[in-house]
Design an enzyme around this catalytic site. Structure first.
Site, PDB file in Angstrom:
ATOM      1  N   SER A 220       0.804  -1.212   0.000  1.00  0.00           N
ATOM      2  CA  SER A 220       0.000   0.000   0.000  1.00  0.00           C
ATOM      3  C   SER A 220       0.841   1.269   0.000  1.00  0.00           C
ATOM      4  O   SER A 220       0.305   2.359  -0.197  1.00  0.00           O
ATOM      5  CB  SER A 220      -0.931   0.014   1.223  1.00  0.00           C
ATOM      6  OG  SER A 220      -0.179  -0.090   2.417  1.00  0.00           O
TER       7      SER A 220
ATOM      8  N   HIS B 270      -2.426  -2.985  -6.243  1.00  0.00           N
ATOM      9  CA  HIS B 270      -2.868  -2.507  -4.938  1.00  0.00           C
ATOM     10  C   HIS B 270      -4.385  -2.440  -4.888  1.00  0.00           C
ATOM     11  O   HIS B 270      -5.008  -1.589  -5.526  1.00  0.00           O
ATOM     12  CB  HIS B 270      -2.261  -1.133  -4.645  1.00  0.00           C
ATOM     13  CG  HIS B 270      -2.653  -0.595  -3.307  1.00  0.00           C
ATOM     14  ND1 HIS B 270      -2.851   0.742  -3.068  1.00  0.00           N
ATOM     15  CD2 HIS B 270      -2.925  -1.226  -2.132  1.00  0.00           C
ATOM     16  CE1 HIS B 270      -3.208   0.913  -1.808  1.00  0.00           C
ATOM     17  NE2 HIS B 270      -3.266  -0.256  -1.220  1.00  0.00           N
TER      18      HIS B 270
ATOM     19  N   ASN C  38      -3.352   6.398  -1.260  1.00  0.00           N
ATOM     20  CA  ASN C  38      -2.875   6.570   0.113  1.00  0.00           C
ATOM     21  C   ASN C  38      -2.112   7.881   0.282  1.00  0.00           C
ATOM     22  O   ASN C  38      -2.127   8.487   1.355  1.00  0.00           O
ATOM     23  CB  ASN C  38      -2.003   5.388   0.534  1.00  0.00           C
ATOM     24  CG  ASN C  38      -2.846   4.185   0.914  1.00  0.00           C
ATOM     25  OD1 ASN C  38      -4.031   4.306   1.206  1.00  0.00           O
ATOM     26  ND2 ASN C  38      -2.241   3.013   0.909  1.00  0.00           N
TER      27      ASN C  38
ATOM     28  N   GLU D 151      -4.861  -0.062  -8.111  1.00  0.00           N
ATOM     29  CA  GLU D 151      -3.718   0.702  -8.602  1.00  0.00           C
ATOM     30  C   GLU D 151      -2.708  -0.278  -9.192  1.00  0.00           C
ATOM     31  O   GLU D 151      -2.222  -1.175  -8.496  1.00  0.00           O
ATOM     32  CB  GLU D 151      -3.061   1.486  -7.456  1.00  0.00           C
ATOM     33  CG  GLU D 151      -3.870   2.658  -6.974  1.00  0.00           C
ATOM     34  CD  GLU D 151      -3.197   3.412  -5.843  1.00  0.00           C
ATOM     35  OE1 GLU D 151      -3.278   4.650  -5.827  1.00  0.00           O
ATOM     36  OE2 GLU D 151      -2.587   2.766  -4.962  1.00  0.00           O
TER      37      GLU D 151
END
Length: 653
Positions: free
Chosen positions: A425, A446, A496, A458
């Site tokens: 992540s 991800h 993130n 992702e």
């Protein structure tokens, strides 16, 4: 020898056979799916005039409408024309013209039968409902519904009234207000479809019988229609508004509320409801919400072009049976992949298998489908599935040395062409891959929690990767029904990276004494699906702290955040974090009054939008459009605003 009478236009083919049956086939030129463009509707007007003349001269006993495309029947109106159609000087007349055309179809003296396979959505379903009888293929590819609410509008070709006529107000309004797509059996149960067949090649034969037998669809019975009558209609409308309000605010998404108003006014008379569509439909098409939702639709569709063509995947191996790894494995099995799930022992794997079975029971209706999905998800503590897998996904704890050790032992076991991926992540791929013999082979895939709900994956590209490896990763995401956004390997990647300053800023405000309930309520009022404090609890405070550290954000030792992590109060997964959690829901106290919620909401999301601009400037994603769709899909950022970059541009945030 009999020569069929044939009419060929750009998008339609019509032929009359020896039995005087008319076969009308739609095949939208230059497109993978059929749509009802203005050109196609104009052509259909000419064809319907032929049907009327031929019926009057008794040269035609009925018309059978089929699709010439494997993808399905008709996917709806042509969304690419919507921007032009939002012009108030054009739209009302176009709607009236289509209404008149569909009414002429319904008024034909001969039966017109719709044969449905694959997608039958929006305007396609409205056309089918104007036909006298509907037959659908009863397989998993058939999907029937009204997705218009997702574009900021509601059905506008007479479908509101006709769906109520067929299914009754509760069922019809339910599918229009949610945009839910029905399988063939459910559509048959509602009355939207009259007959089911097992295979597409049976549609023509069954439709022929329907014409010769002059079949006509029935209408909803009294018990279904009663909720549209008298005072009960007002009660039903009130309950509908309450349900919609739980998911969408009127100022953000006006379409469902306008549809309920229309129902409350005309729900006892399906014809009046159909006629009444035009007046509220026109202003909805011109709203900022509708324009932004159209943009989100096109951005979402563009993601499908990133996958490497011809890539095939049958077997997946997931390493790590924790929440993320187990849920990734279960999702892949649900989507038809054979999956092996590896962890240190069965004790760690079994909870993931149990969660997977619960997912299958929730998403699949038939027992044999559930059993087949369970069989596709196999515990594999020794890792024997690695050598057979087309895709290997590592989803263990977010520690660099652990990931490096796992990949060091895998490289020689892979079959040629297999995807080697990490679900990291926040850690750059170059660091994870630095000890591999061929670091170009490792990509990032991800996923986001909860895996079954969030559509984004992702696809992370390192400096080592080739276009082919990234294309295969995107193709795999598409194969399991996810939307891939390619991002550069950089700390936190896209989602993130933008989420962490947003959540940490809110946590810091709580530390200073502000109400977490107030902050969360203000973020929801802005348009976020949940507030930043509830989101931190959902992500997991330990994960949040780890990602924050990886991204260089300081988390003080003497803070409520640090104290909760130290006490193993990690949020939803442990039953307590900033909130207590019961049955998967945060237990919240009252929201303090007296604050300007709109202004507070904009304050809260400012760190997210600021960081979105930074990641675009740094080239983490290729452009602002990808940042917008990635953040919408990965965080739930208000779709009606078009994404963080569009919201900033439009002065909405």
């Amino acid at each position: 020898m009999f020569q069929p009478k044939v009419t060929q236009t750009k998008h339609w083919h019509f032929a009359i056979d020896v039995e005087q049956l008319g076969w009308l086939t739609i095949n939208t030129q230059g497109a993978p799916v059929n749509t009802l463009s203005r050109e196609a509707i104009t052509e259909l007007e000419g064809l319907v005039a032929q049907f009327e003349d031929l019926a009057n001269s008794r040269e035609l006993v009925g018309v059978i409408l089929l699709s010439g495309k494997d993808s399905g029947f008709i996917a709806g109106a042509d969304v690419s024309e919507f921007d032009a159609m939002s012009d108030f000087s054009v739209l009302p007349e176009a709607l009236k013209r289509t209404h008149a055309l569909f009414q002429r179809i319904e008024n034909l003296k001969i039966p017109m039968i719709a044969g449905i396979h694959g997608f039958c959505l929006g305007g396609g379903l409205e056309l089918a409902l104007a036909c006298h009888y509907r037959i659908a293929v009863n397989d998993d590819k058939t999907r029937i519904g009204f997705p218009e609410v997702g574009l900021g509008i509601f059905p506008g070709f007479g479908g509101t009234g006709r769906s109520i006529r067929q299914a009754g107000p509760v069922d019809a309004m339910g599918i229009m207000l949610t945009g839910r797509m029905l399988k063939a059996g459910a559509a048959r149960g509602m009355g939207l479809v009259d007959k089911l067949v097992r295979h597409r090649d049976m549609l023509g034969w069954e439709a022929r019988k329907a014409v010769l037998q002059k079949r006509k669809s029935g209408t909803a019975g009294f018990t279904k229609r009663i909720m549209g009558m008298g005072p009960l209609r007002g009660y039903a409308a009130s309950k509908m508004r309450d349900e919609v309000a739980k998911k969408a605010r009127k100022e953000h998404y006006p379409a469902p509320y306008a549809l309920i108003d229309l129902f409350e006014k005309h729900g006892n008379d399906w014809q009046a409801m159909s006629r009444g569509e035009i007046e509220p439909f026109v202003p909805l098409m011109g709203t900022d919400t509708a324009a932004n939702l159209r943009r989100v639709f096109f951005l979402s569709e563009s993601l499908k072009k990133q996958g490497l063509k011809g890539a095939k995947f049958a077997r997946v191996h997931v390493i790590g049976a924790g929440v993320m790894g187990g849920d990734i494995a279960a999702w892949c099995a649900l989507r038809g992949m054979s999956v092996t799930l590896q962890d240190l022992d069965m004790e760690r794997i079994k909870p993931a298998l149990d969660r997977g079975k619960a997912l299958f029971k929730k998403r699949l209706r038939k027992r044999y489908e559930i059993d087949a999905a369970v069989m596709r998800l196999e515990a594999d503590p020794t890792g024997k599935g690695v050598s057979r897998a087309d895709v290997i996904i590592e989803a263990v704890v977010e520690k660099l040395e652990v990931k490096q050790a796992i990949f060091a032992g895998l490289e020689d076991k892979l079959k040629p062409g297999a995807i080697l991926a990490t679900n990291t992540s926040s850690i750059e791929l170059e660091r994870i891959a630095e000890k591999l013999k061929d670091p170009a082979r490792l990509i990032g895939l991800h996923f986001f929690n909860p895996v079954a709900q969030l559509p984004l994956v992702e696809v992370i590209r390192s400096t080592f990767n080739t276009d082919a490896e990234i294309g295969k990763g995107a193709a795999f995401a598409l194969a399991i029904g996810k939307s891939p956004v390619v991002v550069k390997s950089a700390p936190g990647f896209l989602v993130n990276r933008v989420l962490m300053p947003y959540m940490l800023a809110a946590v810091e405000r709580v530390q200073r004494g502000e109400s977490k309930q107030l902050l969360d309520a203000a973020a929801v009022a802005f348009g976020m699906p949940m507030g930043p404090i509830e989101l931190m609890d959902t992500v997991g405070l330990d994960v949040g702290k780890s990602v924050a550290k990886e991204l260089g954000h300081a988390v003080g030792d003497n803070t409520q955040f640090a104290d909760l992590v130290a006490a193993n109060k990690l949020g939803r997964k442990s039953g307590e974090g900033f909130y207590k959690w019961v049955d998967g829901k945060a237990v919240k106290g009252p929201v303090p009054e007296g604050r300007d919620m709109a202004a507070l909401g904009r304050e809260l999301v400012k760190p997210l939008i600021d960081m979105s601009e930074i990641v675009v400037a740094e080239g983490v994603v290729a452009n602002a459009d990808l940042a917008d769709i990635g953040v919408i899909m990965g965080t739930g950022f208000a779709p009606f605003l078009g994404g963080p970059m569009r919201a900033r541009r439009d002065g909405k945030a």
